[in-house]
Scaffold this motif. Structure first.
Motif, short mmCIF file in Angstrom:
data_model
loop_
_atom_site.label_atom_id
_atom_site.label_comp_id
_atom_site.label_asym_id
_atom_site.label_seq_id
_atom_site.Cartn_x
_atom_site.Cartn_y
_atom_site.Cartn_z
N GLY A 65 0.98 -1.25 -0.29
CA GLY A 65 0.10 -0.23 0.09
C GLY A 65 0.75 1.35 -0.20
N ALA A 66 2.22 1.28 -0.51
CA ALA A 66 2.86 2.36 -0.64
C ALA A 66 2.51 3.08 -1.97
N VAL A 67 1.77 3.95 -1.92
CA VAL A 67 1.04 4.63 -3.34
C VAL A 67 2.25 5.61 -3.84
N ARG A 68 3.05 6.30 -2.90
CA ARG A 68 3.93 7.24 -3.39
C ARG A 68 5.06 6.39 -4.33
N LEU A 69 5.45 5.45 -3.52
CA LEU A 69 6.50 4.45 -4.15
C LEU A 69 5.98 4.11 -5.54
N MET A 70 4.74 3.42 -5.29
CA MET A 70 4.04 2.75 -6.45
C MET A 70 3.95 3.72 -7.74
N ASP A 71 3.68 5.01 -7.39
CA ASP A 71 3.66 5.96 -8.53
C ASP A 71 5.12 6.12 -9.16
N ALA A 72 6.07 6.32 -8.10
CA ALA A 72 7.25 6.79 -8.67
C ALA A 72 7.94 5.36 -9.56
N ALA A 73 7.65 4.23 -9.43
CA ALA A 73 7.92 3.21 -10.01
C ALA A 73 7.14 2.86 -11.24
N GLU A 74 5.91 3.42 -11.33
CA GLU A 74 5.08 3.39 -12.36
C GLU A 74 5.84 4.30 -13.38
N GLN A 75 6.25 5.87 -12.82
CA GLN A 75 6.77 6.68 -13.65
C GLN A 75 8.01 6.21 -14.28
N ALA A 76 8.75 5.31 -13.37
CA ALA A 76 10.14 4.79 -13.96
C ALA A 76 10.04 3.99 -14.91
N SER A 77 8.76 3.04 -15.16
CA SER A 77 8.56 2.29 -16.10
C SER A 77 8.44 2.78 -17.57
N HIS A 78 8.30 4.21 -17.23
CA HIS A 78 7.76 4.96 -18.63
C HIS A 78 8.89 5.73 -18.98
N SER A 79 9.92 5.58 -18.06
CA SER A 79 11.37 6.82 -18.46
C SER A 79 12.51 5.97 -18.91
N VAL A 80 13.58 6.56 -19.26
CA VAL A 80 14.83 5.99 -20.02
C VAL A 80 15.64 5.40 -18.54
N PRO A 81 16.48 4.36 -18.76
CA PRO A 81 17.31 3.81 -17.64
C PRO A 81 18.27 5.04 -17.28
N GLY A 82 18.33 4.99 -16.08
CA GLY A 82 19.20 6.11 -15.34
C GLY A 82 18.87 7.27 -15.23
N ASP A 83 17.38 7.64 -15.23
CA ASP A 83 17.00 9.29 -15.13
C ASP A 83 17.02 9.63 -13.64
N PRO A 84 17.84 10.81 -13.54
CA PRO A 84 18.22 11.12 -12.28
C PRO A 84 16.96 11.42 -11.67
N ALA A 85 15.96 12.12 -12.17
CA ALA A 85 14.71 12.67 -11.42
C ALA A 85 13.95 11.37 -11.00
N ILE A 86 13.88 10.38 -11.69
CA ILE A 86 13.02 8.81 -10.97
C ILE A 86 13.97 8.46 -9.83
N PHE A 87 15.26 8.68 -9.81
CA PHE A 87 15.98 8.11 -8.55
C PHE A 87 15.68 8.79 -7.50
N ARG A 88 15.51 10.18 -7.82
CA ARG A 88 15.47 11.27 -6.63
C ARG A 88 13.98 10.90 -6.01
N ARG A 89 12.86 10.61 -6.82
CA ARG A 89 11.52 10.35 -6.56
C ARG A 89 11.47 8.96 -5.65
N ILE A 90 12.11 7.98 -6.16
CA ILE A 90 12.23 6.56 -5.53
C ILE A 90 12.63 6.56 -4.27
N ASP A 91 13.96 7.28 -4.25
CA ASP A 91 14.66 7.63 -3.05
C ASP A 91 13.88 8.51 -1.87
N ALA A 92 13.35 9.26 -2.16
CA ALA A 92 12.54 9.93 -1.32
C ALA A 92 11.52 9.15 -0.99
N ALA A 93 10.60 8.38 -1.85
CA ALA A 93 9.53 7.69 -1.45
C ALA A 93 10.11 6.44 -0.29
#
Length: 99
Positions: A65-93
């Protein structure tokens, strides 16, 4: 949706009852799994491996039920490998659960 820092513990308590040691163990397992998938994301060099790690992370987050992390992972699945903005969102979550 607003993030409630106690939502993870509430969900765990609802699933296993009021056993603080079991809740702590499940919380640790969740964090270890999330961090392992984050590590796999950081090592992914192709789109397929990146998406697979993102989907696994999303599944772990959904299971707990970790919605914020789930959203960040969903965004990651649509981005390119190594996207630093994605890592910031995932790390924060992930950090938001590490009390």
């Amino acid at each position: 949706m607003a993030y409630d820092p106690g939502a993870l513990d509430t969900a765990l308590a609802a699933a296993v009852g009021n056993d603080p040691s079991l809740i702590a163990e499940l919380r640790r397992a969740f964090l270890e799994s999330a961090e392992r998938q984050r590590d796999l994301l950081s090592r992914a060099r192709c789109d397929a491996n990146w998406r697979a790690a993102a989907w696994r992370l999303k599944g772990i987050a959904a299971s707990f039920g970790a919605v914020r992390l789930m959203d960040a992972a969903e965004q990651a699945s649509h981005s390119v490998p190594g996207d630093p903005a994605i890592f910031r969102r995932i790390d924060a979550a992930i950090a938001s659960f590490d009390c």
